[in-house]
Motif scaffolding. Structure first.
Motif, PDB file in Angstrom:
ATOM      1  N   GLY A   1       0.998  -1.257   0.111  1.00 62.16           N
ATOM      2  CA  GLY A   1      -0.157  -0.069   0.029  1.00 62.16           C
ATOM      3  C   GLY A   1       0.796   1.285   0.053  1.00 62.16           C
ATOM      4  O   GLY A   1       0.536   2.194   0.798  1.00 62.16           O
TER       5      GLY A   1
ATOM      6  N   PHE B   1       5.595   5.750   0.012  1.00 60.89           N
ATOM      7  CA  PHE B   1       5.954   6.007   1.206  1.00 60.89           C
ATOM      8  C   PHE B   1       5.609   4.797   2.116  1.00 60.89           C
ATOM      9  O   PHE B   1       4.288   4.272   1.838  1.00 60.89           O
ATOM     10  CB  PHE B   1       5.568   7.278   1.922  1.00 60.89           C
ATOM     11  CG  PHE B   1       5.664   8.405   1.119  1.00 60.89           C
ATOM     12  CD1 PHE B   1       6.963   8.734   0.913  1.00 60.89           C
ATOM     13  CD2 PHE B   1       4.752   9.017   0.376  1.00 60.89           C
ATOM     14  CE1 PHE B   1       7.354  10.038   0.613  1.00 60.89           C
ATOM     15  CE2 PHE B   1       5.063  10.143  -0.178  1.00 60.89           C
ATOM     16  CZ  PHE B   1       6.364  10.651  -0.273  1.00 60.89           C
TER      17      PHE B   1
ATOM     18  N   ASP C   1       0.737  -1.525  -4.718  1.00 64.01           N
ATOM     19  CA  ASP C   1      -0.560  -0.962  -4.561  1.00 64.01           C
ATOM     20  C   ASP C   1      -1.783  -1.338  -5.369  1.00 64.01           C
ATOM     21  O   ASP C   1      -1.368  -1.874  -6.487  1.00 64.01           O
ATOM     22  CB  ASP C   1      -0.094   0.628  -4.685  1.00 64.01           C
ATOM     23  CG  ASP C   1      -1.200   1.262  -4.016  1.00 64.01           C
ATOM     24  OD1 ASP C   1      -0.914   1.919  -2.718  1.00 64.01           O
ATOM     25  OD2 ASP C   1      -2.483   1.553  -4.661  1.00 64.01           O
ATOM     26  N   SER C   2      -2.762  -1.187  -4.794  1.00 65.22           N
ATOM     27  CA  SER C   2      -3.976  -1.609  -5.687  1.00 65.22           C
ATOM     28  C   SER C   2      -4.423  -0.583  -6.694  1.00 65.22           C
ATOM     29  O   SER C   2      -5.401  -0.676  -7.431  1.00 65.22           O
ATOM     30  CB  SER C   2      -5.187  -2.141  -4.610  1.00 65.22           C
ATOM     31  OG  SER C   2      -5.531  -0.935  -3.789  1.00 65.22           O
TER      32      SER C   2
ATOM     33  N   ARG D   1      -1.085   4.960  -9.523  1.00 63.51           N
ATOM     34  CA  ARG D   1       0.202   5.407  -8.584  1.00 63.51           C
ATOM     35  C   ARG D   1       1.196   4.583  -8.872  1.00 63.51           C
ATOM     36  O   ARG D   1       2.472   5.165  -8.838  1.00 63.51           O
ATOM     37  CB  ARG D   1      -0.636   5.096  -7.078  1.00 63.51           C
ATOM     38  CG  ARG D   1      -1.323   6.053  -6.640  1.00 63.51           C
ATOM     39  CD  ARG D   1      -1.703   6.078  -5.063  1.00 63.51           C
ATOM     40  NE  ARG D   1      -2.672   7.224  -4.957  1.00 63.51           N
ATOM     41  CZ  ARG D   1      -3.775   7.077  -4.068  1.00 63.51           C
ATOM     42  NH1 ARG D   1      -3.953   6.015  -3.361  1.00 63.51           N
ATOM     43  NH2 ARG D   1      -4.505   7.942  -3.883  1.00 63.51           N
TER      44      ARG D   1
ATOM     45  N   ALA E   1      -3.089  -6.730  -1.842  1.00 66.45           N
ATOM     46  CA  ALA E   1      -2.584  -7.809  -0.957  1.00 66.45           C
ATOM     47  C   ALA E   1      -3.112  -9.142  -1.119  1.00 66.45           C
ATOM     48  O   ALA E   1      -2.564 -10.158  -0.827  1.00 66.45           O
ATOM     49  CB  ALA E   1      -2.546  -7.082   0.353  1.00 66.45           C
ATOM     50  N   GLU E   2      -4.439  -9.221  -0.905  1.00 65.50           N
ATOM     51  CA  GLU E   2      -5.053 -10.519  -1.034  1.00 65.50           C
ATOM     52  C   GLU E   2      -4.734 -11.395  -1.893  1.00 65.50           C
ATOM     53  O   GLU E   2      -4.780 -12.566  -1.757  1.00 65.50           O
ATOM     54  CB  GLU E   2      -6.753 -10.033  -0.912  1.00 65.50           C
ATOM     55  CG  GLU E   2      -7.233  -9.428   0.308  1.00 65.50           C
ATOM     56  CD  GLU E   2      -7.221  -7.779   0.002  1.00 65.50           C
ATOM     57  OE1 GLU E   2      -6.355  -7.392  -0.539  1.00 65.50           O
ATOM     58  OE2 GLU E   2      -8.337  -7.164   0.283  1.00 65.50           O
TER      59      GLU E   2
ATOM     60  N   ARG F   1       2.469   1.895   5.773  1.00 60.05           N
ATOM     61  CA  ARG F   1       2.107   3.210   6.323  1.00 60.05           C
ATOM     62  C   ARG F   1       0.847   3.616   5.969  1.00 60.05           C
ATOM     63  O   ARG F   1       0.518   3.578   4.722  1.00 60.05           O
ATOM     64  CB  ARG F   1       3.071   4.124   6.168  1.00 60.05           C
ATOM     65  CG  ARG F   1       3.250   5.434   6.846  1.00 60.05           C
ATOM     66  CD  ARG F   1       3.849   6.510   6.725  1.00 60.05           C
ATOM     67  NE  ARG F   1       3.506   7.179   5.691  1.00 60.05           N
ATOM     68  CZ  ARG F   1       3.778   8.600   5.153  1.00 60.05           C
ATOM     69  NH1 ARG F   1       4.764   9.141   5.994  1.00 60.05           N
ATOM     70  NH2 ARG F   1       3.444   9.071   4.255  1.00 60.05           N
TER      71      ARG F   1
HETATM   72  N1  SAH Z   1       1.568   4.210   2.309  1.00 64.88           N
HETATM   73  C1  SAH Z   1       1.216   5.356   1.549  1.00 64.88           C
HETATM   74  C2  SAH Z   1       0.047   5.495   1.046  1.00 64.88           C
HETATM   75  C3  SAH Z   1      -1.055   5.409   2.188  1.00 64.88           C
HETATM   76  S1  SAH Z   1      -2.687   5.383   1.336  1.00 64.88           S
HETATM   77  C4  SAH Z   1       1.713   6.571   2.691  1.00 64.88           C
HETATM   78  O1  SAH Z   1       1.966   6.547   3.804  1.00 64.88           O
HETATM   79  O2  SAH Z   1       1.425   7.780   2.235  1.00 64.88           O
HETATM   80  C5  SAH Z   1      -3.187   3.851   1.237  1.00 64.88           C
HETATM   81  C6  SAH Z   1      -2.764   3.042   0.176  1.00 64.88           C
HETATM   82  O3  SAH Z   1      -2.996   1.753   0.159  1.00 64.88           O
HETATM   83  C7  SAH Z   1      -3.647   3.517  -1.286  1.00 64.88           C
HETATM   84  O4  SAH Z   1      -2.434   3.640  -2.347  1.00 64.88           O
HETATM   85  C8  SAH Z   1      -4.318   2.231  -1.796  1.00 64.88           C
HETATM   86  O5  SAH Z   1      -4.426   2.031  -2.955  1.00 64.88           O
HETATM   87  C9  SAH Z   1      -3.529   1.102  -1.025  1.00 64.88           C
HETATM   88  N2  SAH Z   1      -4.102  -0.167  -0.685  1.00 64.88           N
HETATM   89  C10 SAH Z   1      -5.406  -0.157   0.145  1.00 64.88           C
HETATM   90  N3  SAH Z   1      -5.702  -1.493   0.227  1.00 64.88           N
HETATM   91  C11 SAH Z   1      -4.999  -2.207  -0.347  1.00 64.88           C
HETATM   92  C12 SAH Z   1      -4.860  -3.558  -0.684  1.00 64.88           C
HETATM   93  N4  SAH Z   1      -5.599  -4.380   0.056  1.00 64.88           N
HETATM   94  N5  SAH Z   1      -3.689  -4.099  -1.314  1.00 64.88           N
HETATM   95  C13 SAH Z   1      -2.797  -3.223  -1.925  1.00 64.88           C
HETATM   96  N6  SAH Z   1      -2.929  -1.804  -1.876  1.00 64.88           N
HETATM   97  C14 SAH Z   1      -3.860  -1.436  -0.929  1.00 64.88           C
END
Ligand code: SAH
Length: 238
Positions: free
Chosen positions: A78, A83, A101-102, A106, A129-130, A148
């Motif tokens: 994610g 970040f 990332d999903s 991005r 992730a799943e 994060r």
């Molecule tokens: N880690 C970054 C972004 C946080 S926002 C930071 O701290 O700034 C959360 C991010 O997680 C989003 O970009 C969203 O697309 C991703 N996300 C949410 N659920 C997810 C999942 N199940 N698998 C992969 N990515 C996921």
């Protein structure tokens, strides 16, 4: 053009030294981030000093919890606009980094960052992730998995612990009060083969912003049924 004073001061607190080239990579990343943020939602923070503190130094604060070893395999789940994965990769180029990332938009942005600033030994994947954690080439293959601001610790444990190899760790970046969140995640961490090793609490360099790094070590292999599909980790946390 950009003042590096507070960045350098923060890095000193983290005991991280960067070369001129690495500072230039951070600046180029910042410029791409701010530019692309005009046309897509990447970050709520765009002012240089704030990005340095809340994104760059915050990402690098992982050093409070993890010894950064050359060649170690790390995955950022994610990652969003990158970040903590991109700052960690810039500061520790010897780490093998995988970003997931999903949101494909991005990931495309991150690929542009990787190509533009010339990072090697880093891959950005579009995936959830799943599903991603069920792939044999990624399952239980990482020394350290970080995440994060993605989900509560219980959900996040189900997303992240399956990627961690035995003896490796999952580190969640958290802020604010986390006692209740920790208690609620107790069962999930255990069911996934993890154990709560430590919680590192600190304030971000040169500020009173409180942060915690929750360190979960992997003691047992994760059962194949995790992470569950169909959005269950989020809708019905363990
Ligand atoms: N880690 C970054 C972004 C946080 S926002 C930071 O701290 O700034 C959360 C991010 O997680 C989003 O970009 C969203 O697309 C991703 N996300 C949410 N659920 C997810 C999942 N199940 N698998 C992969 N990515 C996921």
């Amino acid at each position: 053009m950009y003042s590096l004073d507070s960045f350098k001061k923060g890095l000193e607190e983290l005991e991280i030294e960067l070369s001129e080239k690495q500072f230039q990579q951070f600046i180029a990343y910042y410029e791409l981030l701010v530019e692309k943020n005009k046309v897509m939602n990447l970050t709520g923070i765009t002012e240089w000093e704030e990005v340095v503190q809340k994104h760059f130094l915050d990402s690098l604060s992982l050093v409070f919890a993890v010894e950064m070893e050359p060649g170690m395999k790390m995955l950022d789940l994610g990652t969003g606009a990158g970040f903590p994965g991109i700052p960690l990769k810039i500061a520790f180029p010897e780490v093998q980094m995988v970003l997931v990332d999903s949101l494909n938009k991005r990931i495309k942005f991150l690929q542009e960052v990787i190509d533009t600033i010339g990072l090697k030994g880093i891959k950005a994947y579009h995936g959830r992730a799943e599903e991603f954690a069920q792939k044999s080439e990624h399952r239980e293959k990482y020394d350290v998995v970080v995440s994060r601001a993605v989900a509560n610790l219980s959900t996040l444990s189900e997303y992240c612990i399956p990627f961690v190899g035995l003896g490796g760790s999952f580190v969640a970046y958290k802020s604010g009060e986390i006692e209740e969140e920790l208690e609620n995640a107790d069962n999930a961490i255990m069911m996934l083969g993890g154990t709560l090793a430590s919680v590192e609490e600190f304030t971000l360099p040169d500020s009173d912003v409180k942060r915690s790094l929750v360190v979960i070590e992997k003691e047992e292999s994760t059962k194949k049924k995790f992470p569950r599909n169909g959005g269950k980790p989020l809708k019905a946390p363990l």
